[in-house]
Design a protein around this motif. Structure first.
Motif, PDB file in Angstrom:
ATOM      1  N   VAL A 203      27.200  70.974  27.495  1.00 44.88           N
ATOM      2  CA  VAL A 203      26.327  70.490  26.427  1.00 44.88           C
ATOM      3  C   VAL A 203      27.021  70.630  25.079  1.00 44.88           C
ATOM      4  O   VAL A 203      27.604  71.678  24.762  1.00 44.88           O
ATOM      5  CB  VAL A 203      24.994  71.268  26.404  1.00 44.88           C
ATOM      6  CG1 VAL A 203      24.095  70.746  25.280  1.00 44.88           C
ATOM      7  CG2 VAL A 203      24.275  71.164  27.742  1.00 44.88           C
ATOM      8  N   ASP A 204      26.969  69.565  24.304  1.00 43.82           N
ATOM      9  CA  ASP A 204      27.473  69.612  22.933  1.00 43.82           C
ATOM     10  C   ASP A 204      26.570  68.766  22.049  1.00 43.82           C
ATOM     11  O   ASP A 204      25.707  68.030  22.535  1.00 43.82           O
ATOM     12  CB  ASP A 204      28.919  69.116  22.860  1.00 43.82           C
ATOM     13  CG  ASP A 204      29.655  69.602  21.617  1.00 43.82           C
ATOM     14  OD1 ASP A 204      29.062  70.363  20.826  1.00 43.82           O
ATOM     15  OD2 ASP A 204      30.828  69.225  21.439  1.00 43.82           O
ATOM     16  N   GLN A 205      26.804  68.863  20.770  1.00 42.49           N
ATOM     17  CA  GLN A 205      26.005  68.120  19.793  1.00 42.49           C
ATOM     18  C   GLN A 205      26.298  66.618  19.862  1.00 42.49           C
ATOM     19  O   GLN A 205      25.396  65.785  19.891  1.00 42.49           O
ATOM     20  CB  GLN A 205      26.332  68.663  18.403  1.00 42.49           C
ATOM     21  CG  GLN A 205      25.999  67.761  17.241  1.00 42.49           C
ATOM     22  CD  GLN A 205      26.920  68.023  16.063  1.00 42.49           C
ATOM     23  OE1 GLN A 205      27.865  68.785  16.168  1.00 42.49           O
ATOM     24  NE2 GLN A 205      26.641  67.381  14.949  1.00 42.49           N
ATOM     25  N   TRP A 206      27.580  66.269  19.896  1.00 42.75           N
ATOM     26  CA  TRP A 206      27.991  64.873  19.719  1.00 42.75           C
ATOM     27  C   TRP A 206      29.333  64.673  20.402  1.00 42.75           C
ATOM     28  O   TRP A 206      30.204  65.538  20.314  1.00 42.75           O
ATOM     29  CB  TRP A 206      28.149  64.595  18.223  1.00 42.75           C
ATOM     30  CG  TRP A 206      27.944  63.176  17.762  1.00 42.75           C
ATOM     31  CD1 TRP A 206      28.876  62.176  17.714  1.00 42.75           C
ATOM     32  CD2 TRP A 206      26.737  62.618  17.237  1.00 42.75           C
ATOM     33  NE1 TRP A 206      28.314  61.033  17.196  1.00 42.75           N
ATOM     34  CE2 TRP A 206      26.995  61.283  16.890  1.00 42.75           C
ATOM     35  CE3 TRP A 206      25.459  63.128  17.019  1.00 42.75           C
ATOM     36  CZ2 TRP A 206      26.034  60.442  16.341  1.00 42.75           C
ATOM     37  CZ3 TRP A 206      24.501  62.301  16.477  1.00 42.75           C
ATOM     38  CH2 TRP A 206      24.786  60.971  16.142  1.00 42.75           C
ATOM     39  N   VAL A 207      29.528  63.551  21.069  1.00 42.79           N
ATOM     40  CA  VAL A 207      30.834  63.204  21.625  1.00 42.79           C
ATOM     41  C   VAL A 207      31.320  61.971  20.870  1.00 42.79           C
ATOM     42  O   VAL A 207      30.774  60.889  21.034  1.00 42.79           O
ATOM     43  CB  VAL A 207      30.760  62.919  23.137  1.00 42.79           C
ATOM     44  CG1 VAL A 207      32.118  62.443  23.647  1.00 42.79           C
ATOM     45  CG2 VAL A 207      30.304  64.171  23.891  1.00 42.79           C
ATOM     46  N   GLU A 208      32.313  62.172  20.023  1.00 48.44           N
ATOM     47  CA  GLU A 208      32.831  61.074  19.205  1.00 48.44           C
ATOM     48  C   GLU A 208      34.118  60.526  19.821  1.00 48.44           C
ATOM     49  O   GLU A 208      34.120  59.479  20.460  1.00 48.44           O
ATOM     50  CB  GLU A 208      33.060  61.542  17.771  1.00 48.44           C
ATOM     51  CG  GLU A 208      33.414  60.412  16.833  1.00 48.44           C
ATOM     52  CD  GLU A 208      33.386  60.840  15.367  1.00 48.44           C
ATOM     53  OE1 GLU A 208      33.945  60.101  14.542  1.00 48.44           O
ATOM     54  OE2 GLU A 208      32.811  61.895  15.049  1.00 48.44           O
ATOM     55  N   THR A 209      35.216  61.254  19.678  1.00 47.97           N
ATOM     56  CA  THR A 209      36.473  60.803  20.293  1.00 47.97           C
ATOM     57  C   THR A 209      36.615  61.302  21.725  1.00 47.97           C
ATOM     58  O   THR A 209      37.425  60.789  22.485  1.00 47.97           O
ATOM     59  CB  THR A 209      37.677  61.311  19.482  1.00 47.97           C
ATOM     60  OG1 THR A 209      37.680  62.748  19.503  1.00 47.97           O
ATOM     61  CG2 THR A 209      37.589  60.821  18.043  1.00 47.97           C
ATOM     62  N   GLY A 210      35.836  62.312  22.081  1.00 51.92           N
ATOM     63  CA  GLY A 210      35.875  62.855  23.434  1.00 51.92           C
ATOM     64  C   GLY A 210      36.871  63.979  23.633  1.00 51.92           C
ATOM     65  O   GLY A 210      36.892  64.601  24.699  1.00 51.92           O
ATOM     66  N   GLY A 211      37.692  64.284  22.627  1.00 46.83           N
ATOM     67  CA  GLY A 211      38.710  65.307  22.780  1.00 46.83           C
ATOM     68  C   GLY A 211      38.157  66.690  23.068  1.00 46.83           C
ATOM     69  O   GLY A 211      38.667  67.418  23.932  1.00 46.83           O
ATOM     70  N   THR A 212      37.122  67.074  22.334  1.00 44.90           N
ATOM     71  CA  THR A 212      36.534  68.400  22.518  1.00 44.90           C
ATOM     72  C   THR A 212      35.900  68.532  23.897  1.00 44.90           C
ATOM     73  O   THR A 212      36.111  69.527  24.602  1.00 44.90           O
ATOM     74  CB  THR A 212      35.476  68.662  21.428  1.00 44.90           C
ATOM     75  OG1 THR A 212      36.080  68.520  20.140  1.00 44.90           O
ATOM     76  CG2 THR A 212      34.883  70.051  21.562  1.00 44.90           C
ATOM     77  N   MET A 213      35.132  67.531  24.314  1.00 45.75           N
ATOM     78  CA  MET A 213      34.475  67.588  25.615  1.00 45.75           C
ATOM     79  C   MET A 213      35.494  67.564  26.749  1.00 45.75           C
ATOM     80  O   MET A 213      35.332  68.256  27.759  1.00 45.75           O
ATOM     81  CB  MET A 213      33.488  66.424  25.755  1.00 45.75           C
ATOM     82  CG  MET A 213      32.674  66.450  27.043  1.00 45.75           C
ATOM     83  SD  MET A 213      31.672  67.958  27.262  1.00 45.75           S
ATOM     84  CE  MET A 213      30.377  67.690  26.042  1.00 45.75           C
ATOM     85  N   ARG A 214      36.546  66.780  26.609  1.00 46.11           N
ATOM     86  CA  ARG A 214      37.563  66.732  27.659  1.00 46.11           C
ATOM     87  C   ARG A 214      38.262  68.080  27.809  1.00 46.11           C
ATOM     88  O   ARG A 214      38.625  68.481  28.920  1.00 46.11           O
ATOM     89  CB  ARG A 214      38.578  65.628  27.369  1.00 46.11           C
ATOM     90  CG  ARG A 214      38.028  64.236  27.610  1.00 46.11           C
ATOM     91  CD  ARG A 214      39.077  63.146  27.481  1.00 46.11           C
ATOM     92  NE  ARG A 214      40.089  63.221  28.534  1.00 46.11           N
ATOM     93  CZ  ARG A 214      40.974  62.267  28.771  1.00 46.11           C
ATOM     94  NH1 ARG A 214      40.984  61.156  28.039  1.00 46.11           N
ATOM     95  NH2 ARG A 214      41.875  62.398  29.738  1.00 46.11           N
ATOM     96  N   ALA A 215      38.447  68.791  26.707  1.00 44.46           N
ATOM     97  CA  ALA A 215      39.039  70.126  26.783  1.00 44.46           C
ATOM     98  C   ALA A 215      38.121  71.073  27.551  1.00 44.46           C
ATOM     99  O   ALA A 215      38.584  71.879  28.370  1.00 44.46           O
ATOM    100  CB  ALA A 215      39.305  70.665  25.374  1.00 44.46           C
TER     101      ALA A 215
END
Length: 212
Positions: free
Chosen positions: A145-157
């Motif tokens: 769960v995160d606030q926002w997926v923009e470029t996807g870099g954080t979620m992919r990590a």
């Protein structure tokens, strides 16, 4: 005033939302099958962090309910929230599901043995994310769960960390998952949930929210 009624709903009320043509002047509220909560409170703001204004109890409940609805009946063992706004939504989702909560943190904040993953965030900055090695056992099904997926870099990590430890990504939930290259990569490979109505997705992808 423009508005949106949930698909299949018989309600006559329309929740005010940003104009789909990108022009300003519309009220900045997201549509929810249960009511109206402020999506603008969760929009990432490059250069100034996040304002973190208050959100009503009902608004938070509705937001979490929207995010979890697609995962009804799914096997979820743990909810992991991503540093930092994902902590709020993730902890609330974990409490709702009565599951354990895990914080996936930016490097340097955990005083235990960790596994780390470098990534580039939505602002283009190079960062490192980490999670404690004893928190995820092989086969554990985790909702990210995160606030926002923009470029996807954080979620992919975060996905990489979970899978490196043998965990299974049961799903990805965020207020908005943009149709960027990274956002599409995630949605093509994992079950995802977000709160943006399809006809408003282009508006959110272009950051034309209409509440300036």
């Amino acid at each position: 005033m423009p508005g949106w009624t949930p698909p299949g709903s018989t309600a006559t009320r329309k929740y005010p939302v940003p104009r789909v043509d990108g022009t300003v002047g519309a009220s900045g509220w997201a549509a929810s099958p249960r009511g109206c909560w402020g999506t603008q409170l969760w929009v990432p703001m490059v250069g100034c962090g996040h304002p973190a204004p208050p959100l009503s109890p009902q608004g938070l409940q509705d937001c979490v309910a929207d995010l979890l609805q697609p995962f009804q009946g799914e096997a979820i063992d743990m909810v992991a929230g991503i540093d930092a706004m994902g902590f709020i939504l993730g902890a609330a989702a974990a409490a709702t599901l009565r599951k354990a909560f895990l914080a996936i943190r930016k490097a340097g904040h955990l005083c235990v043995q960790t596994v780390a993953q470098p990534y580039t965030d939505y602002s283009g900055r190079e960062k490192v994310m980490e999670v404690r090695t004893d928190a995820i056992s092989p086969g554990l099904r985790i909702l990210l769960v995160d606030q926002w997926v923009e470029t996807g870099g954080t979620m992919r990590a975060a996905i990489e960390l979970v899978e490196r430890l043998g965990g299974v990504v049961a799903g990805v939930a965020a207020i908005c998952i943009e149709n960027s290259e990274g956002g599409k990569w995630i949605q093509e490979r994992y079950k995802c949930s977000h709160c943006v109505p399809p006809r408003l997705q282009p508006c959110f992808d272009q950051h034309q929210f209409g509440w300036d």
